[in-house]
Design a protein around this motif. Structure first.
Motif, PDB file in Angstrom:
ATOM      1  N   SER A  98       0.988  -1.279  -0.100  1.00 49.12           N
ATOM      2  CA  SER A  98      -0.077  -0.140   0.051  1.00 49.12           C
ATOM      3  C   SER A  98       0.816   1.265  -0.265  1.00 49.12           C
ATOM      4  CB  SER A  98      -0.903  -0.070   1.294  1.00 49.12           C
ATOM      5  OG  SER A  98      -1.723  -1.031   1.152  1.00 49.12           O
ATOM      6  N   SER A 114       0.827   4.024  -2.944  1.00 47.99           N
ATOM      7  CA  SER A 114       0.454   5.477  -2.474  1.00 47.99           C
ATOM      8  C   SER A 114       1.468   6.333  -2.685  1.00 47.99           C
ATOM      9  CB  SER A 114       0.319   5.426  -0.810  1.00 47.99           C
ATOM     10  OG  SER A 114      -0.798   4.522  -0.159  1.00 47.99           O
ATOM     11  N   LEU A 115       2.816   6.299  -2.844  1.00 48.90           N
ATOM     12  CA  LEU A 115       3.927   6.841  -3.375  1.00 48.90           C
ATOM     13  C   LEU A 115       3.850   7.012  -4.737  1.00 48.90           C
ATOM     14  CD1 LEU A 115       6.863   5.387  -1.185  1.00 48.90           C
ATOM     15  CD2 LEU A 115       6.015   7.646  -0.997  1.00 48.90           C
ATOM     16  N   LYS A 130       0.905   7.002  -6.571  1.00 48.73           N
ATOM     17  CA  LYS A 130      -0.385   7.877  -6.720  1.00 48.73           C
ATOM     18  C   LYS A 130       0.110   9.309  -6.384  1.00 48.73           C
ATOM     19  CE  LYS A 130      -3.951   4.388  -6.374  1.00 48.73           C
ATOM     20  NZ  LYS A 130      -5.308   4.233  -5.425  1.00 48.73           N
ATOM     21  N   ALA A 131       0.930   9.503  -5.348  1.00 45.98           N
ATOM     22  CA  ALA A 131       1.148  11.001  -4.915  1.00 45.98           C
ATOM     23  C   ALA A 131       1.923  11.812  -6.070  1.00 45.98           C
ATOM     24  CB  ALA A 131       2.107  10.754  -3.570  1.00 45.98           C
ATOM     25  N   ILE A 132       2.709  11.045  -6.642  1.00 42.74           N
ATOM     26  CA  ILE A 132       3.353  11.802  -7.801  1.00 42.74           C
ATOM     27  C   ILE A 132       2.759  11.947  -8.913  1.00 42.74           C
ATOM     28  CG2 ILE A 132       4.665   9.911  -8.936  1.00 42.74           C
ATOM     29  CD1 ILE A 132       6.089  13.027  -7.240  1.00 42.74           C
ATOM     30  N   PRO A 160      -0.282  13.503  -9.881  1.00 46.04           N
ATOM     31  CA  PRO A 160      -0.697  14.719 -10.459  1.00 46.04           C
ATOM     32  C   PRO A 160       0.068  15.553 -11.045  1.00 46.04           C
ATOM     33  CG  PRO A 160      -1.858  13.732  -8.341  1.00 46.04           C
ATOM     34  CD  PRO A 160      -0.851  13.172  -8.604  1.00 46.04           C
ATOM     35  N   THR A 182     -12.906  11.211   1.548  1.00 47.86           N
ATOM     36  CA  THR A 182     -11.631  11.455   1.185  1.00 47.86           C
ATOM     37  C   THR A 182     -11.449  12.417   0.035  1.00 47.86           C
ATOM     38  OG1 THR A 182     -11.722   9.709  -0.228  1.00 47.86           O
ATOM     39  CG2 THR A 182     -10.922   8.949   1.739  1.00 47.86           C
ATOM     40  N   SER A 231      -9.382  13.585  -3.393  1.00 48.60           N
ATOM     41  CA  SER A 231      -8.333  13.147  -4.236  1.00 48.60           C
ATOM     42  C   SER A 231      -8.276  13.643  -5.459  1.00 48.60           C
ATOM     43  CB  SER A 231      -8.613  11.486  -4.507  1.00 48.60           C
ATOM     44  OG  SER A 231      -9.852  11.566  -5.118  1.00 48.60           O
ATOM     45  N   VAL A 284      11.083   6.505  -6.385  1.00 46.82           N
ATOM     46  CA  VAL A 284      10.209   5.750  -6.095  1.00 46.82           C
ATOM     47  C   VAL A 284      10.372   4.301  -6.826  1.00 46.82           C
ATOM     48  CG1 VAL A 284       7.612   5.396  -6.037  1.00 46.82           C
ATOM     49  CG2 VAL A 284       8.429   7.715  -5.527  1.00 46.82           C
ATOM     50  N   SER A 337       0.467   0.743 -13.252  1.00 45.90           N
ATOM     51  CA  SER A 337       0.374   2.206 -13.320  1.00 45.90           C
ATOM     52  C   SER A 337       0.852   2.578 -14.682  1.00 45.90           C
ATOM     53  CB  SER A 337       0.570   3.047 -12.181  1.00 45.90           C
ATOM     54  OG  SER A 337       0.335   4.379 -12.221  1.00 45.90           O
TER      55      SER A 337
END
Length: 439
Positions: A49, A53-54, A56-58, A60, A161, A163, A208, A284
């Protein structure tokens, strides 16, 4: 001579093998004292997870900077309009071939027919796609493309949440990129900032990506520990059909398209492999973007064109998630519920797959695209819930094909437009070459 263990590919493969072994061990340990996950399964899930998450954070800032910069790069190309048109045309051509293969396999195999409804628990998926929702979702509700989602637990507690809506962010990025072209020289300070942002984000994403061997071990281990082989056994025919379709596209269609355009497939796969492999593990396309762009350039594609085509492809070009999978999944759901499909239904599947792929927006999972297809055909949306259990396993193969197709289109268009360096395309792929883009 470089030692094998120093190769990134070897490290990822070792991580996948370790994850498989750890997952089997976690499953043998059984449930925890309270009936929850045991300590090993919890550790695997937590590490996996964190890795996702790392990524997904990058996403945008990466999507925004990459799309704006790629559109601005069109000014450096003499035939920018033709290149853009050819790129979109080949997106459609390869998607059409992929969805046709998915439909053909589905018609022949008929997955879902004769399955007992008691074999699987169907539930309404959390995210649902419809054409009206898709069209409304294109319009940003705010300049940051932020959206909220509230879930009500069985206890009655509400959790909200916040996002990023990647599809809306894609629309904003395209609009900003076109505006920079229109403004001209006055936009140079802004473009300088965007290019600097892109360089910084790529460097962070590179860090990452170096965690991929650990992330791959955790993600595969979690899938095995959680689902074991029972979910695959219940949906064995469907799973085999998906991977058969993916294999046909990756190992037959793509090589034939390369040969038809005067290129040898061996050189393509030798250099595209790092991106394909990372797509398989990370699930991804956007998270794989820098590696995808790097291998595309190593294949001899003009850097200016690659900087435009690959960011666009990473968010909209999905042969696995948006073509093969929804076609086969729709036929599976129809067979499961005993609903007959006709020629017009198959035509609608093609229409959705070719024109609706932006709904996947380059993120892990393809539930939105699947429910978009089901709602278009009028099939029960609960059918998507039947497939959620094995989605992570399917998504690995889907994303690998997505990434391969993204590189393929860039290479084919560059070849047809005379901007492919064939000496670089056929040059030996260094065993020591990092799959990461140069910093």
């Amino acid at each position: 001579m470089a030692l094998p263990y120093r190769s990134f590919g070897f490290q990822v493969l070792a991580g996948m093998v370790a994850g498989l072994a750890l997952g089997l061990v976690a499953r043998q340990i059984g449930a925890g004292p309270d009936g929850d996950l045991n300590w090993l399964a919890t550790a695997l899930k937590t590490v996996g997870s964190i890795f996702v998450s790392l990524l997904k954070a990058i996403v945008p800032p990466l999507v925004f900077a990459a799309i704006v910069a790629s559109i601005a790069n069109l000014r450096a190309l003499d035939n920018a309009a033709r290149l853009a048109g050819q790129t979109l045309l080949w997106f459609a051509i390869t998607a059409l071939i992929a969805v046709a293969i998915g439909i053909a396999i589905g018609v022949i195999v008929q997955p879902g027919v004769g399955m007992s409804s008691a074999a699987l628990a169907a539930k309404q998926p959390d995210s649902v796609g419809g054409w009206l929702d898709f069209l409304k979702g294109l319009v940003p509700g705010n300049s940051l493309a932020l959206s909220g989602n509230t879930k009500i637990a069985e206890s009655g507690a509400a959790t909200t949440t916040i996002s990023f809506n990647i599809l809306q962010l894609l629309v904003i990025s395209i609009a900003v990129g076109i505006a920079t072209l229109k403004v001209g020289e006055r936009a140079e300070p802004f473009l300088a900032f965007v290019r600097s942002l892109l360089a910084v984000v790529r460097a962070i994403l590179g860090w990452v990506i170096r965690l991929t061997p650990i992330g791959s071990a955790a993600l595969i281990g979690t899938a095995i520990a959680t689902y074991g082989w029972s979910a695959l056994a219940q949906l064995g025919t469907f799973t085999a059909s998906i991977y058969l379709g993916l294999a046909l596209v990756l190992l037959v269609v793509y090589p034939l398209l390369l040969i038809a355009n005067g290129l040898r497939p061996g050189a393509f796969f030798a250099k595209a492999w790092p991106a394909i492999q990372l797509g398989f593990v990370s699930r991804s396309s956007v998270g794989t973007l820098p590696v995808t762009e790097a291998v595309t350039e190593r294949l001899g594609v003009d850097r200016g064109y690659a900087a435009f085509a690959i960011p666009l492809a990473s968010t909209t070009k999905m042969d696995g998630c948006a073509s093969i999978y929804p076609a086969l999944a729709a036929i599976f759901v129809a067979g499961f519920y005993g609903i007959s499909l006709h020629a017009i239904d198959y035509a609608l599947i093609v229409f959705v797959s070719v024109l609706g792929s932006a709904a996947t927006a380059g993120l892990t999972g393809a539930t939105v695209m699947l429910t978009l297809t089901l709602s278009t055909l009028g099939l029960p949306l609960e059918g998507a819930g039947l497939l959620l259990a094995i989605d992570p396993i399917l998504d690995m193969g889907r994303t690998a094909v997505n990434v391969a197709g993204q590189v393929l289109v860039g290479v084919i268009v560059a070849r047809r437009e005379g901007i492919l360096d064939e000496s670089a395309y056929y040059g030996a792929a260094s065993a020591e070459a990092s799959p990461l883009p140069a910093e």
